[in-house]
Enzyme design. Sequence first.
Site, short mmCIF file in Angstrom:
data_model
loop_
_atom_site.label_atom_id
_atom_site.label_comp_id
_atom_site.label_asym_id
_atom_site.label_seq_id
_atom_site.Cartn_x
_atom_site.Cartn_y
_atom_site.Cartn_z
N TRP A 181 26.13 62.62 6.95
CA TRP A 181 26.91 62.49 8.18
C TRP A 181 28.21 61.76 7.84
O TRP A 181 28.19 60.73 7.18
CB TRP A 181 26.18 61.71 9.28
CG TRP A 181 27.11 61.47 10.46
CD1 TRP A 181 27.49 62.38 11.40
CD2 TRP A 181 27.84 60.27 10.75
NE1 TRP A 181 28.39 61.82 12.26
CE2 TRP A 181 28.63 60.53 11.90
CE3 TRP A 181 27.90 59.00 10.16
CZ2 TRP A 181 29.47 59.58 12.47
CZ3 TRP A 181 28.74 58.04 10.72
CH2 TRP A 181 29.51 58.34 11.87
N GLU A 222 24.33 66.67 9.40
CA GLU A 222 24.21 66.22 10.79
C GLU A 222 25.54 66.46 11.51
O GLU A 222 26.60 66.05 11.06
CB GLU A 222 23.89 64.71 10.83
CG GLU A 222 23.78 64.13 12.24
CD GLU A 222 23.50 62.62 12.26
OE1 GLU A 222 23.68 61.96 11.21
OE2 GLU A 222 23.10 62.12 13.32
N LYS A 224 28.16 66.35 14.98
CA LYS A 224 28.50 65.39 16.04
C LYS A 224 29.69 65.92 16.83
O LYS A 224 30.63 66.45 16.26
CB LYS A 224 28.82 64.04 15.43
CG LYS A 224 29.03 62.94 16.45
CD LYS A 224 28.93 61.57 15.80
CE LYS A 224 29.30 60.48 16.79
NZ LYS A 224 29.06 59.14 16.25
N ASP A 257 20.97 65.17 16.03
CA ASP A 257 20.85 63.84 16.63
C ASP A 257 21.08 64.06 18.12
O ASP A 257 22.11 64.62 18.52
CB ASP A 257 21.92 62.93 16.01
CG ASP A 257 21.94 61.52 16.57
OD1 ASP A 257 21.89 61.38 17.81
OD2 ASP A 257 22.03 60.57 15.78
N HIS A 260 24.41 63.55 19.99
CA HIS A 260 25.62 64.18 19.45
C HIS A 260 26.03 65.48 20.11
O HIS A 260 26.72 66.30 19.50
CB HIS A 260 25.43 64.43 17.95
CG HIS A 260 25.42 63.15 17.16
ND1 HIS A 260 25.47 63.12 15.79
CD2 HIS A 260 25.37 61.87 17.56
CE1 HIS A 260 25.45 61.87 15.38
NE2 HIS A 260 25.39 61.09 16.43
N HIS A 284 17.36 63.21 14.38
CA HIS A 284 17.58 61.79 14.65
C HIS A 284 17.27 61.61 16.13
O HIS A 284 17.95 62.19 16.98
CB HIS A 284 19.04 61.41 14.40
CG HIS A 284 19.32 61.02 12.99
ND1 HIS A 284 20.57 60.65 12.56
CD2 HIS A 284 18.50 60.94 11.91
CE1 HIS A 284 20.50 60.36 11.26
NE2 HIS A 284 19.27 60.53 10.85
N ASP A 292 27.27 58.61 23.08
CA ASP A 292 26.35 58.42 21.96
C ASP A 292 26.16 56.92 21.70
O ASP A 292 26.54 56.39 20.66
CB ASP A 292 26.94 59.12 20.73
CG ASP A 292 26.05 59.01 19.51
OD1 ASP A 292 24.82 59.00 19.68
OD2 ASP A 292 26.58 58.93 18.39
N ASP A 294 23.49 55.08 21.34
CA ASP A 294 22.41 54.66 20.45
C ASP A 294 21.58 53.50 21.01
O ASP A 294 21.29 52.53 20.31
CB ASP A 294 22.96 54.33 19.05
CG ASP A 294 23.33 55.59 18.30
OD1 ASP A 294 22.44 56.42 18.07
OD2 ASP A 294 24.52 55.77 17.95
N ASP A 324 17.18 56.88 15.07
CA ASP A 324 18.57 56.47 14.77
C ASP A 324 19.18 55.83 16.00
O ASP A 324 19.73 56.53 16.85
CB ASP A 324 19.40 57.67 14.30
CG ASP A 324 20.84 57.26 13.97
OD1 ASP A 324 21.08 56.07 13.76
OD2 ASP A 324 21.71 58.15 13.95
C1 RNT Z 1 26.33 58.52 13.73
C2 RNT Z 1 25.16 59.29 13.21
C3 RNT Z 1 24.55 58.75 11.95
C4 RNT Z 1 24.45 57.23 11.92
C5 RNT Z 1 23.62 56.68 10.79
C6 RNT Z 1 23.80 55.20 10.67
O1 RNT Z 1 26.71 58.92 14.98
O2 RNT Z 1 24.19 59.40 14.20
O3 RNT Z 1 23.33 59.35 11.74
O4 RNT Z 1 23.95 56.73 13.13
O5 RNT Z 1 23.91 57.34 9.65
ZN ZN Z 2 22.30 60.18 13.67
#
Ligand code: RNT
Ligand code: ZN
Length: 416
Positions: A181, A222, A224, A257, A260, A284, A292, A294, A324
Amino acid sequence: MTRYDSAKEIFARYGVDTDAAIAACRKIPVALHCWQGDDVIGFDHEGGLTGGIQTTGNYPGRARNPEELLADMDKALSMMPGAKKINVHACYAIFEDGEFADRDALEPRHFKKWVEFAKKHGVGIDFNPTFFSHPRVKDGLTLSSPDKATRDFWIAHGKACIRISSYFAEETGIPCVMNIWTGDGYKDIPADRMGPRMRYKESIDAILSEPYDFAKVKPCVESKVFGIGVEAFTAGSAEFSLSYAAKNADKCLPLMDNGHYHPTEVVSDKIPALLCFFDEIALHVTRGIRWDSDHVVILDDETKEIAQEIVRCGALDRVYIALDYFDASINRISAWVTGFRSMQKALLVALCTPADALRALQDENAMSRKMVLMEDVKMLPFGDVWEEYCRVCGVAASGYYDEIEAYEKDVLSKRA
Ligand code: RNT
Ligand code: ZN
């Protein structure tokens, strides 16, 4: 009759074998991300997190070094039921005796302590090159930079990470999922969207030209949609990443993820779509609030639906599940444990759902009956099955915060 005996009987009326569900749930590895423990900082640089992702909050007790992070992870792991993997980022290299290696020069031996830790817990290791929080991120770009020297540096980093992933797989005997990523993108409208993406594509090609055994090392890309400071354009968009993975299905996997995508898109619906085409996919699991963000994973509708899809599709051995998220505003051990348990709860609920009966109703177009059954199932005594699951796994089913609070008092609060 115990509560579990009674629950078991109730589920049996729906054709669900809860003992089998518990046994199956215990075997599903969920990867625990090391980066929740220290707010995604790592050990290879001074200063905070930069590069399109962000932690907020300054709850006391953040792990400041490898000893503290490993001790905190030990504590967290001891409070989680079920099978685990650990997920490590390259910026968490553990250097010994004052040694240092930059990202392009990392070697397996810089992760020896992580292997020892994984072996102690009998778990596998997933890995991530770290394309952020580093001075060689040039104008917000790494693998897609127009500057060749910058790209080459990050390609060398990616290749080093493939070698480290192979080392993890060899040492643990468990495949290593290695996720690529980058936060590469532009804050405002770019004048060229294809150039960065072509460079990104060629850079990933170069990384994956490093030899590895695809049965043991599982590189992922990954996607986004946007990041903080890169609102207008990301090189690794959904179409880019998915197309890359589809065209290179003999050497990498797509990783989704759930933070994303556009706000009304859901990863749960994308899982069966991808499973029609890919042997394996990676996830993720996170929780975005409005963006996003988290937040810690909780037992919410989308987490449940993600687990339902994995189970319904019979894809427990085709989907790599990793967590994640990173919340720096609450106790970090609690964040780890609560998020991990939420994913496990979602999987257990899915395993206790009469999927075959529901599918049959759909196929007969008995949609009213399907709706009624779906709604009935929501009220089944999942809590009693969770209690039993935690009992057989040897952890408390609830009330675990007292233990975390004691650790905070004894250990975390002393890290002033
Ligand atoms: C970032 C991505 C990625 C990170 C990690 C720390 O938006 O989700 O996966 O969160 O690599
Ligand atoms: Zn991620």
